[in-house]
Write an enzyme that holds these catalytic residues in place. Structure first.
Site, PDB file in Angstrom:
ATOM      1  CD1 TRP A 132      12.226   0.839 -11.930  1.00  0.00           C
ATOM      2  CD2 TRP A 132      13.051  -0.475 -13.567  1.00  0.00           C
ATOM      3  NE1 TRP A 132      11.503  -0.263 -12.355  1.00  0.00           N
ATOM      4  CE2 TRP A 132      11.754  -1.024 -13.298  1.00  0.00           C
ATOM      5  CE3 TRP A 132      13.881  -0.879 -14.687  1.00  0.00           C
ATOM      6  CZ2 TRP A 132      11.340  -2.085 -14.049  1.00  0.00           C
ATOM      7  CZ3 TRP A 132      13.357  -1.995 -15.424  1.00  0.00           C
ATOM      8  CH2 TRP A 132      12.299  -2.611 -14.959  1.00  0.00           C
ATOM      9  CG  HIS A 138      -2.148  -9.613  -4.925  1.00  0.00           C
ATOM     10  ND1 HIS A 138      -2.678 -10.990  -5.574  1.00  0.00           N
ATOM     11  CD2 HIS A 138      -1.371 -10.010  -3.676  1.00  0.00           C
ATOM     12  CE1 HIS A 138      -2.024 -11.712  -4.822  1.00  0.00           C
ATOM     13  NE2 HIS A 138      -1.202 -11.306  -3.854  1.00  0.00           N
ATOM     14  CG  ASN A 184      11.236   8.001  -1.769  1.00  0.00           C
ATOM     15  OD1 ASN A 184      11.593   7.136  -2.618  1.00  0.00           O
ATOM     16  ND2 ASN A 184      10.556   7.759  -0.578  1.00  0.00           N
ATOM     17  NE  ARG A 236      16.518  -1.524 -10.753  1.00  0.00           N
ATOM     18  CZ  ARG A 236      16.166  -1.541  -9.683  1.00  0.00           C
ATOM     19  NH1 ARG A 236      14.748  -1.994  -9.290  1.00  0.00           N
ATOM     20  NH2 ARG A 236      16.761  -1.086  -8.660  1.00  0.00           N
ATOM     21  CD  GLU A 277       8.380   3.975  -1.027  1.00  0.00           C
ATOM     22  OE1 GLU A 277       9.151   2.881  -1.098  1.00  0.00           O
ATOM     23  OE2 GLU A 277       8.676   4.897  -1.552  1.00  0.00           O
ATOM     24  CG  ASP A 296       7.759   7.726  -4.373  1.00  0.00           C
ATOM     25  OD1 ASP A 296       9.255   7.663  -3.813  1.00  0.00           O
ATOM     26  OD2 ASP A 296       7.509   6.945  -4.698  1.00  0.00           O
ATOM     27  CG  MET A 356       1.424 -15.283  -0.705  1.00  0.00           C
ATOM     28  SD  MET A 356       0.551 -13.488  -0.704  1.00  0.00           S
ATOM     29  CE  MET A 356      -0.267 -13.554   0.759  1.00  0.00           C
TER      30      MET A 356
HETATM   31 CA    CA Z   1      10.162   5.423  -3.377  1.00  0.00          CA
END
Ligand code: CA
Length: 699
Positions: free
Chosen positions: A413, A632, A280, A141, A203, A325, A670
């Site tokens: 964001w 994906h 989170n 970013r 996560e 979250d 990937m």
């Molecule tokens: Ca999160």
């Protein structure tokens, strides 16, 4: 110079471009970009920092482009960025040179008046990332600038300093443990000779978030602040961690706890503090990570730290005991407001949980909080206690709960800007409702994932949280009155950040490919330009030799370009099809962009010989959610970040599919999954084909 104005029309974009090869007259020593320069609001020619200045207002004092002239805005120059993917970053402009970051964290410097290349720096992310390709994205970013150096943080967790004149790497430091499931997509922030960076990844494994400040000259670590406490048996790093530990229960450290700060850091030169927007829980579901309840400090908070030492000063927690979250990683904007006839050094924050917060920076006290989107998890924020008034059942404690906002938040964001002349904040807003449930989740036996994502709760998007089915909007918000002043409903929910100017303008690039200028006071649309691809990056404005430019990167990206699903796939920004560019506009700019292919939603390939086994497909759905969906797309429908697997021939061949999954394709981002068994691969293929057949049957 506060503002520049041109009176004569300048219909000579091509003539200007022809001047590109003439060396710039600016051979004098470059200006010193230091604390004073980064705090100064009135000079408008440069865009020195992520949010332009330390305040992060993204407000420019330039006025050559205003409500009267904006209709004459045209492309002045552009740079093609072939091979790039999601481009989400804010460029910087220092003394006529623009610095920006491409895919895989490649940094480029160009002449800000022509786009002519000065240098390019490649940190070789593919060569460093390895398993880390499994978490996060090859997006950045933004970058930072300080005293002749450019700083970029890499996906794989390095913080690198580059000579701004030559593009040569000066130092590189590893900011994350090689084994941690972390990545960096955020922009480093520089203040008082230090560079600050955090990380993301709650996560993807047992995560304990932190931010670290490094010496800007040498890369030596100056301080580190952990966001959640570790195991008490190991001792606490500081008193703040001991205080935070009192708000946790069970053996939270086994799950890391989370709190990763991946985006919002704002330095405040008036209080010499840095405000950290924290993440989170890891996992999301509080029943797992802190089974006896508790606020779980410092999750989902704004934490004020001493900028020199990293010592805790105060915090305000937006979502105590978070379980949705609802991170507070969104941008933190500083402004002088007048509230009840009293001047307030305010901090504004519109995090995922849907409330717009105004906080007094002198002590962290909440002044006001009101919902800026549909909010059903809490009925209000009590300003006396500073705490939300939760709605019973919202914690899915009595079964599935329908909740707004969803885990994407009411605001992500994408930059909020603030215009001190209109007194309004401009927020890219999301309006979605989700179902949360942990039925079927083994709460007591749950373990943090390794090499895949798992949040300890399942969520399902239900649709718009509004009567009119709008899922995204741009709104102007009055932070003093805490109410909406105007709103523009938009297509899709994933629209880019905003810029506002003293020309009474707001600019926003949109998911539908339009860059639009609005009257900042009224919201009236004044100008638009279609760039040929979805926009995910915020525009900036700057001036060179008396000419004002508006520039932005074009490249559909970010989380919802990955996992977004049908609403974001509908834009038709298919993987590898549409252009990636840096475009600079100016008044009477006359440069033509090459034509872009029309939007194209991928069609699944027909494969009648592939007989889908429902049981295998069901198993494959679980594998897909943990391994494939973040890039994906949910329901195997790509939103553009990665190929649409329903349209992939490789899925039809067990051997080809196994090759891609087990070997990966690092250079394209990937990751390799060598541990997947033949059975798991087969299940994945059956799930993907089931989704393809479902789509084909509906056509
Ligand atoms: Ca999160």
């Amino acid at each position: 110079m506060v503002a520049t104005r041109r009176t004569a029309g300048f219909g000579a974009g091509l003539a200007l471009a022809a001047l590109a090869s003439v060396p710039s007259a600016q051979q004098a020593a470059p200006p010193v970009v230091d604390d004073a320069a980064l705090a100064a609001e009135t000079p408008g020619n440069d865009w020195l920092a992520f949010g332009r200045t330390y305040s992060e207002q993204r407000f420019s004092p330039l006025t050559q482009i205003d409500t009267g002239t904006v209709g004459r805005l045209g492309v002045d120059w552009y740079v093609d960025l072939a091979g790039d993917r999601g481009l989400v970053s804010t460029p910087l402009v220092v003394d006529g040179v623009m610095y920006f970051v491409r895919s895989m964290n490649v940094v480029r410097a160009v002449d800000a008046a022509t786009g002519a290349l000065r240098w390019e720096y490649d940190p070789d992310v593919a060569g460093h990332a390895d398993r880390r390709l499994r978490v996060g994205w090859d997006h950045s970013r933004g970058i930072a600038f300080w005293k002749g150096k450019v700083y970029v943080a890499t996906w794989d967790g390095r913080l690198n300093a580059i000579d701004a004149g030559t593009g040569r790497e000066l130092w590189s430091t590893r900011t994350i443990d090689p084994g941690a499931p972390f990545y960096i997509t955020g922009a480093p922030k520089v203040f008082r000779g230090k560079v600050l960076i955090g990380n993301g990844g709650t996560e993807n494994g047992a995560a304990r978030g932190y931010v670290t400040a490094y010496d800007a000259e040498t890369g030596e670590q100056a301080w580190r602040f952990h966001i959640v406490p570790g195991n008490p048996a190991d001792g606490f790093e500081n008193e703040a961690m001991a205080m935070a530990a009192d708000t946790w229960t069970g053996e939270w450290w086994e799950f890391g706890g989370g709190g990763n700060a991946w985006h919002g850091f704002t330095y405040d030169s008036e209080f010499d503090a840095v405000y950290i927007g924290t993440g989170n829980g890891s996992p999301w579901n509080r029943k797992i990570r802190s089974p006896g309840g508790g606020d779980n400090l410092f999750l989902c908070s704004v934490v004020a730290l001493d900028a020199d030492t990293g010592e805790y000063r105060w915090h305000y927690q937006t979502t105590p005991g978070e379980t949705w979250d609802y991170n507070s990683n969104m941008d933190i904007v500083l402004a002088d407001l007048t509230i009840d006839e009293r001047p307030v050094k305010a901090l504004m924050h519109a995090p995922k949980n849907g409330f717009f917060y105004v906080i007094d920076r002198s002590d962290g006290r909440l002044i006001s909080a009101e919902p800026f989107t549909e909010v059903t998890w809490a009925s209000a924020v009590d300003t006396a206690t500073g705490r939300p008034v939760e709605v019973p059942g919202a914690r899915y404690e009595t079964g599935a709960a329908l909740i707004s906002p969803g885990p994407i938040g009411g605001h992500s964001w994408h930059a909020m800007s603030y215009n001190p002349e209109t007194g309004l904040a401009y927020i890219p807003t999301i309006h979605l409702s989700y179902q949360f449930t942990d039925e079927g989740v083994d709460i007591d036996g749950w373990r943090s994932p390794v090499g895949r994502s798992d949040t300890g709760v399942s969520t399902r998007r239900l649709g718009s949280s509004r009567q009119d089915d709008v899922i995204g909007s741009l709104q102007a918000w009055d932070p003093v009155r805490q109410e909406q002043v105007w709103e523009v409903p938009l297509e899709g929910m994933w629209n880019a950040g905003t810029l506002t100017t003293a020309g009474n303008l707001v600019f926003q690039g949109r998911a539908d490919g339009n860059l639009v200028a609005y009257d900042a006071a009224s919201g009236a649309e004044l100008w638009r330009f279609h760039v040929g691809s979805g926009i995910s990056a915020p525009p900036i404005t700057y001036a060179v030799d008396g000419r004002q430019y508006v520039a932005l990167l074009v490249g559909w990206g970010g989380a919802m370009a990955g996992v977004g699903g049908p609403s974001e796939a509908a834009h038709g920004w298919s993987y590898g099809v549409h252009p990636r560019r840096l475009i600079a506009f100016a008044l009477d700019g006359g440069t033509e962009l090459p034509a872009s292919p029309p939007p194209r939603v991928p069609a699944p390939v027909e494969a009648p010989f592939f007989e889908v086994d429902a049981g295998l497909a069901q198993q494959g759905a679980r594998e897909y959610g943990g391994v494939c969906s973040s890039c994906h797309g949910r329901d195997a429908m790509s939103s553009g970040m990665a190929p649409d697997l329903r349209a992939s021939g490789a899925v039809l061949s067990a051997a080809a599919f196994a090759r891609v999954l087990r070997d990966g394709r690092n250079a394209q981002g990937m990751p390799a999954y060598p541990e997947l068994s033949d059975q798991q691969l087969t299940a994945l293929r059956h799930y993907i084909r089931e989704q393809a057949e479902r789509d084909l049957a509906g056509r």
